[in-house]
Design a protein around this motif. Structure first.
Motif, PDB file in Angstrom:
ATOM      1  N   HIS A   1       0.836  -1.194   0.000  1.00  0.00           N
ATOM      2  CA  HIS A   1       0.000   0.000   0.000  1.00  0.00           C
ATOM      3  C   HIS A   1       0.872   1.245   0.000  1.00  0.00           C
ATOM      4  N   PHE A   2       0.496   2.218  -0.831  1.00  0.00           N
ATOM      5  CA  PHE A   2       1.100   3.540  -0.810  1.00  0.00           C
ATOM      6  C   PHE A   2       0.166   4.502  -0.091  1.00  0.00           C
ATOM      7  N   VAL A   3       0.736   5.304   0.806  1.00  0.00           N
ATOM      8  CA  VAL A   3       0.004   6.415   1.418  1.00  0.00           C
ATOM      9  C   VAL A   3       0.711   7.691   0.990  1.00  0.00           C
ATOM     10  N   ASN A   4       0.064   8.481   0.148  1.00  0.00           N
ATOM     11  CA  ASN A   4       0.635   9.737  -0.314  1.00  0.00           C
ATOM     12  C   ASN A   4       0.018  10.883   0.470  1.00  0.00           C
ATOM     13  N   THR A   5       0.855  11.618   1.178  1.00  0.00           N
ATOM     14  CA  THR A   5       0.347  12.707   2.004  1.00  0.00           C
ATOM     15  C   THR A   5       0.114  13.947   1.158  1.00  0.00           C
ATOM     16  N   ALA A   6      -1.144  14.318   1.032  1.00  0.00           N
ATOM     17  CA  ALA A   6      -1.519  15.578   0.403  1.00  0.00           C
ATOM     18  C   ALA A   6      -1.951  16.515   1.528  1.00  0.00           C
TER      19      ALA A   6
END
Length: 275
Positions: A136-141
């Motif tokens: 899983h990728f968690v991209n912080t926006a």
């Protein structure tokens, strides 16, 4: 994906704020953790705290604006345990000022907040996909990736790009064992307000630390609260992670305004507790 003991989580910007608490939360759930950060002293302290909490953790200095640096991070992570299961592309900075005020602000913020995420995907994604294990990728926006806050235009632009690219990524990952989430918090009590301390050319110790970013704001959440929400979202394979739910409503109003051909909504932040 189901988080299991022995899986590996990698977090950029992992020495403080949301990044550090993500390290702690994934570690509490049994994962081995790699904290990556550009600040060597803070990173050493963070890894010490993680290990004192009984978490299997290592630290790696990393400049996310450099593909070579992020690739070296990935090489070390895969060599450590053989695979990586969660990647949090979390490192971020903000510059305050007019949209036409400083071209250098634009370059610096986009290099970190957008290219840092792209570099993370390129360094980790192909090997994770080839391994065939859940990941899983968690991209912080940010809520600044949903709404157009004035005074931080480079940050808004970078975070909008992260939201958009993560949507594309989610669709592309559907045939694989991988998935993705985009994290869009509002005000969180972190030290992002002093991110100039990590700006190239800024002398160490020259940026005064004047309290956490969330000080004085009624809506401010703790980094610990956000980290729990993120880890739960990973386990639920939840794409949108919006800890401050009121901003989701504002995004709906903004979307309706587009249909109605209205000017953009001015985002509303909850009232300050004190000036």
């Amino acid at each position: 994906m189901k988080i299991e003991t022995g899986q590996v989580a990698v977090v950029t910007g992992g020495a403080s704020g949301i990044g550090l608490e993500l390290c702690h939360e994934f570690g509490r759930r049994g994962m081995a953790v790699v904290a990556a950060d550009i600040e060597a002293d803070a990173l050493a302290a963070a890894v010490g705290a993680l290990r004192s909490a009984g978490i299997d953790a290592i630290g790696k200095e990393c400049d996310v604006t450099s593909m070579d640096s992020v690739q070296a991070l990935a090489d070390e992570c895969f060599a450590w345990k053989g695979n990586v299961h969660v990647v949090c592309n979390n490192a971020g900075v903000v510059a305050f000022g007019d949209a036409m005020g400083s071209l250098e602000d634009w370059k610096w913020v986009i290099d970190v907040d957008l290219w840092g995420v792209v570099h993370g995907l390129f360094a980790f994604g192909p090997r994770m996909r080839e391994a065939g294990e859940p990941g899983h990728f968690v991209n912080t926006a940010s809520t600044a990736g949903l709404l157009g806050f004035p005074g931080i235009a480079p940050y808004v632009a970078a975070k909008h790009a992260v939201v958009g690219m993560t949507q594309s990524l989610w669709h592309e990952l559907q045939p694989t064992a991988l998935s993705a989430s985009v994290l869009c918090p509002g005000i969180v009590s972190t030290n992002i307000n002093t991110s100039e301390r990590n700006r190239p050319g800024v002398a160490a110790g020259s940026v005064e630390r004047s309290g956490a970013w969330g000080d004085g704001w009624a809506e401010a959440q703790t980094a610990e609260e956000v980290a729990v929400i993120v880890a739960d979202a990973v386990e639920a394979d939840q794409f949108w992670v919006i800890p401050h739910e009121a901003y989701g409503g504002q995004a709906l109003t903004l979307a309706q305004g587009r249909i109605d051909k209205q000017p953009p909504l001015l985002p509303v932040v909850h009232e300050q507790i004190h000036p």
